[in-house]
Design an enzyme around this catalytic site. Structure first.
Site, PDB file in Angstrom:
ATOM      1  N   LYS A 159       0.810  -1.214   0.000  1.00  0.00           N
ATOM      2  CA  LYS A 159       0.000   0.000   0.000  1.00  0.00           C
ATOM      3  C   LYS A 159       0.845   1.267   0.000  1.00  0.00           C
ATOM      4  CE  LYS A 159      -4.111  -2.083   2.047  1.00  0.00           C
ATOM      5  NZ  LYS A 159      -3.653  -3.469   2.030  1.00  0.00           N
ATOM      6  N   LYS A 201      -3.557  -0.039   9.038  1.00  0.00           N
ATOM      7  CA  LYS A 201      -3.866  -0.962   7.949  1.00  0.00           C
ATOM      8  C   LYS A 201      -2.621  -1.741   7.536  1.00  0.00           C
ATOM      9  CE  LYS A 201      -6.409   0.900   4.766  1.00  0.00           C
ATOM     10  NZ  LYS A 201      -6.833   1.660   3.567  1.00  0.00           N
ATOM     11  N   GLY A 207      -9.459  -7.401   2.005  1.00  0.00           N
ATOM     12  CA  GLY A 207     -10.579  -8.127   2.581  1.00  0.00           C
ATOM     13  C   GLY A 207     -10.849  -7.793   4.032  1.00  0.00           C
ATOM     14  N   GLY A 208     -10.383  -6.603   4.476  1.00  0.00           N
ATOM     15  CA  GLY A 208     -10.631  -6.207   5.848  1.00  0.00           C
ATOM     16  C   GLY A 208      -9.665  -6.819   6.851  1.00  0.00           C
ATOM     17  N   HIS A 251     -17.587   4.007   0.348  1.00  0.00           N
ATOM     18  CA  HIS A 251     -16.584   3.159  -0.294  1.00  0.00           C
ATOM     19  C   HIS A 251     -17.045   2.980  -1.739  1.00  0.00           C
ATOM     20  CE1 HIS A 251     -13.858  -0.612  -0.162  1.00  0.00           C
ATOM     21  NE2 HIS A 251     -14.212  -0.397  -1.411  1.00  0.00           N
ATOM     22  N   HIS A 278     -15.348  -4.294   8.297  1.00  0.00           N
ATOM     23  CA  HIS A 278     -14.603  -3.785   7.138  1.00  0.00           C
ATOM     24  C   HIS A 278     -14.760  -4.684   5.922  1.00  0.00           C
ATOM     25  CE1 HIS A 278     -12.897  -0.947   9.905  1.00  0.00           C
ATOM     26  NE2 HIS A 278     -12.308  -1.886  10.599  1.00  0.00           N
ATOM     27  N   GLU A 318     -10.101   1.259  -5.693  1.00  0.00           N
ATOM     28  CA  GLU A 318     -11.006   1.596  -4.608  1.00  0.00           C
ATOM     29  C   GLU A 318     -10.732   3.004  -4.102  1.00  0.00           C
ATOM     30  OE1 GLU A 318     -11.140  -1.378  -1.590  1.00  0.00           O
ATOM     31  OE2 GLU A 318     -11.766  -2.940  -2.987  1.00  0.00           O
ATOM     32  N   ARG A 335      -7.215  -8.132  -9.168  1.00  0.00           N
ATOM     33  CA  ARG A 335      -7.899  -9.401  -9.440  1.00  0.00           C
ATOM     34  C   ARG A 335      -9.341  -9.083  -9.784  1.00  0.00           C
ATOM     35  NH1 ARG A 335     -10.888  -9.474  -4.755  1.00  0.00           N
ATOM     36  NH2 ARG A 335      -9.851  -8.726  -2.882  1.00  0.00           N
TER      37      ARG A 335
END
Length: 721
Positions: A159, A201, A207-208, A251, A278, A318, A335
């Site tokens: 990230k 994070k 996927g949270g 989101h 999440h 996102e 993906r």
């Protein structure tokens, strides 16, 4: 230019219509002619291995079959009888249930690809779909990886790296710390600089997993350690980034697609704001209330993001969106997304077909100008979970399963059938219910209609919660954000109402009819009409049979006095109120319905009676009633240690915080349990002293097993004296 093999239908205005779906999850796409450049294909794909399981494996196989491509399945011991194994042209066992020894074993999957002579591997989502090493491994072995190049996975998977690339590409980013210095003190200092609340994070993953919110400095280190622990377990990397947390954001994500010729397009946005833990629970496309100008800017920003990493295939960019519709890059999923069907529904495309064609070297089938938005689509994820217990995941058999029929406007993406097991080893999603309508209102109405027809017995599901959510006035108005569930908790989790007397009569009628059917069947088989087993348990009074039935509604026992009428109907009395009841069972397709008249009002419902419980599913509501078990048949139950902590579900004990003799207060963390790929903190249900810890770290505990025994402090002191 090669002609498309897709079947086309258009309305009178020549607009693209929604996908056409057929029964048994077979469907074809109705879309605009697409300019497939087959002559440019670098490699032919005649057989594809799907390195995944469940509904995504089945979904890829359907498109592969449509295209004339053979499919190869892999399966763990837990999945040997699963739907995706039955659907595949070939299937290979790759190890025990644990995903690390099966679906995450790169060597085993590559070996199966070689043994089966598969030219390509489709990773689905999850497992190896965003694994840089696996993409490289496929390349080294001469196998087509149906996804982006490993460099894009690497750059977008970290990230901190992705934020730097996005900023350089002119994509708006949220303020945060993405540095290499990972000491706890440095991260705390950066959180203070950014200002609370902050999002902690994991640098890798999605996927949270590995995500926590710290709302103050006092809770920062606890949340950081929890996020690190989960990240280590999920991604084998506990590096963290810190970002400013935007309260009540939306989101919003954009579906992008790139090819090997430098082209990239967007297929509009999806709103995935309503989440728990999440993780998304309901998605829709396009995003409600988003202006055409913002929609265009979102799409163009997402395409810049894709081109910045030379993206190939299906991907999702996102964004976090604030109430003023300002948006900021959050991450890119390299993906196919779980919620990709809603984008397909509004654009009339098959993104898996695009993936297969682009992986073989073809150009993107449509230009940006040729991609049009038509109507609105919702996807509701149907999970085995208990929403009233903090959405605790569940597992177990699908003893009864009845779904709405697939039609022009409905898709049911699933990997399970009636009788299948929702395994404790994998994600608890049962299915994705996807609907399309000409506008948001029509699509939402269709969603609610189909949810009422999705009937499951055997384990807890979130279907009733999804109905409450989709019926909420604020959701209907499109006022969605990531804090929607906690903000509207009372309305989304209403107190259970007592079952109406009319519904009690329906349940009683269904039981009486089933008993009559079994009695008649026994009489015919035994040929003994005088057998005591060949008659109902009523009593005769002046040539009128009467009896009583007892049902359990929640914690309340309800007695129904039944009188058998000469015409085959019944008179039922509940608390002094009399009802005239008649009806019977009818068959419609694969489903059996109870048609019941109560005082002249006719209703229709599905009825399931099993495990001493009656389930009635109606279009307005559903309910279940217990059938009391005689005392002489009731077994002696063994309850968990009184006052102690029990396992909410089967899982692995990850960490133990206490030992015998420790004093604890209500809510103190006792253990961390990993179950259904998620981390659950087991907390003390009361204050006391730890008497015994039953499980060590690394051991597995079954559902309802006693984990820790607690005793009152007074009781301990009295023993000492």
């Amino acid at each position: 230019m090669a002609a498309s093999s897709t079947v086309f239908l258009k309305d009178s205005s020549c607009r693209c219509l929604a996908p056409l779906l057929l029964h048994h999850q077979r469907w074809i796409w109705i879309q605009k002619p697409q300019r497939y450049a087959s002559t440019e294909a670098k490699r032919q794909i005649e057989k594809v291995l799907i390195a995944n399981r469940g509904e995504i494996a089945c979904r890829v196989m359907r498109t592969a079959k449509k295209m004339g491509i053979r499919s190869v399945a892999v399966y763990s011991e837990a999945d040997k009888n699963s739907m995706h194994v039955a659907m595949a042209d070939e299937a290979y066992h790759i190890g025990p249930a644990a995903s690390q020894q099966s679906y995450l074993s790169q060597e085993k999957i590559i070996q199966v690809a070689k043994n089966s002579a598969a030219q390509a591997i489709h990773p689905g989502y999850g497992f190896l779909s965003e694994n840089t090493e696996f993409a490289e491994y496929c390349k080294q072995e001469g196998i087509i990886f149906i996804g982006p190049p490993s460099s894009a996975i690497r750059d977008m998977g970290i990230k901190s790296t992705s934020k730097a690339i996005m900023s350089a590409a002119g994509v708006p980013v949220v303020e945060g710390y993405h540095g290499d210095e990972q000491s706890n003190e440095r991260l705390r200092s950066e959180a203070g600089r950014i200002g609370y609340p902050v999002m902690i994070k994991a640098v890798r993953g999605g996927g949270g997993k590995g995500m926590r919110i710290a709302r103050s400095e006092a809770e920062f280190f606890d949340q950081l350690e929890s996020a690190r622990r989960e990240a280590r377990k999920s991604f084998n990397d506990d590096a963290m980034l810190i970002e400013k947390f935007v309260d009540n954001p939306r989101h919003v994500e954009v579906q992008v697609f790139g090819d090997q010729h430098g082209n990239a397009v967007y297929l509009f946005e999806r709103d995935c704001s309503v989440q728990r833990r999440h993780q998304k629970i309901i998605e829709e496309a396009p995003g409600p209330g988003i202006s055409q100008e913002v929609r265009r800017r979102l799409g163009e920003a997402a395409v810049r993001a894709a081109k910045a990493v030379n993206y190939v295939g299906a991907g999702t960019v996102e964004f976090i969106m604030d109430p003023e519709q300002n948006f900021y890059f959050m991450e890119m999923n390299t993906r196919l997304q779980v919620e990709h069907p809603v984008s397909e529904m509004i654009t009339g495309t098959d993104l898996v077909e695009w993936q297969l064609r682009v992986a073989a070297g073809e150009r993107i089938p449509l230009t940006q100008e040729e991609i049009s938005l038509n109507g609105h689509s919702f996807e509701a994820r149907i999970y085995a979970e208990d929403p009233s217990n903090n959405f605790m995941p569940g597992a177990g058999p699908l003893k009864y399963l009845s779904t709405p029929l697939a039609d022009v406007f409905t898709r049911i993406e699933t990997g399970v059938r009636q009788g299948d097991e929702v395994s404790v080893h994998y994600d608890p999603m049962i299915a994705k219910l996807v609907v399309w309508g000409k506008d948001r209102s029509a699509a939402l109405r269709k969603l609610r209609y189909c949810l009422h027809q999705y009937n499951i017995v055997g384990l807890n599901t979130n279907i009733d919660f999804l109905l409450n959510l989709s019926s909420h006035s604020e959701f209907e108005a499109g006022h969605v954000h990531t804090n929607f569930i906690p903000q509207h908790y009372k309305e989304l989790f209403p107190k259970k109402k007592n079952t109406t007397k009319e519904s009690l009569c329906q349940a009683a009628l269904g039981l009486l009819l089933k008993e009559k059917h079994e009695t008649n069947k026994f009489r015919m088989q035994s040929n003994d009409q005088f057998s005591p087993f060949a008659s109902g348990s009523g009593r005769r009074l002046n040539n009128i049979y009467t009896r009583n039935l007892t049902l359990v509604d929640g914690d309340t026992k309800v007695t129904i006095d039944v009188t058998y009428c000469p015409d085959g109907s019944y008179s039922m009395q509940i608390d002094g109120e009399v009802f005239h009841v008649s009806g019977g069972f009818i068959q419609e397709g694969d489903s059996e319905y109870l048609m019941c008249s109560v005082n002249g009002t006719v209703s229709k419902s599905k009825m399931v009676a099993m495990d001493n419980t009656v389930y009635l599913f109606q279009m307005e509501s559903s309910f279940q009633l217990g059938i009391p078990v005689p005392k002489y048949l009731a077994g002696v139950s063994t309850s968990a240690v009184q006052g102690g902590a029990v396992a909410p579900m089967t899982g692995t004990i990850e960490k133990v915080f206490v030992k015998a003799g420790d004093k604890v207060q209500v809510g103190d963390p006792l253990m961390v349990m990993i179950a259904m790929k998620m981390e659950h903190t087991i907390r003390a249900p009361k204050a006391g002293i730890v008497k015994k810890v039953f499980f060590k770290e690394g051991s597995q505990a079954n559902r309802h097993a006693a984990l820790i025994e607690l005793e009152d402090e007074e009781s301990d002191n009295s023993k000492a004296s």
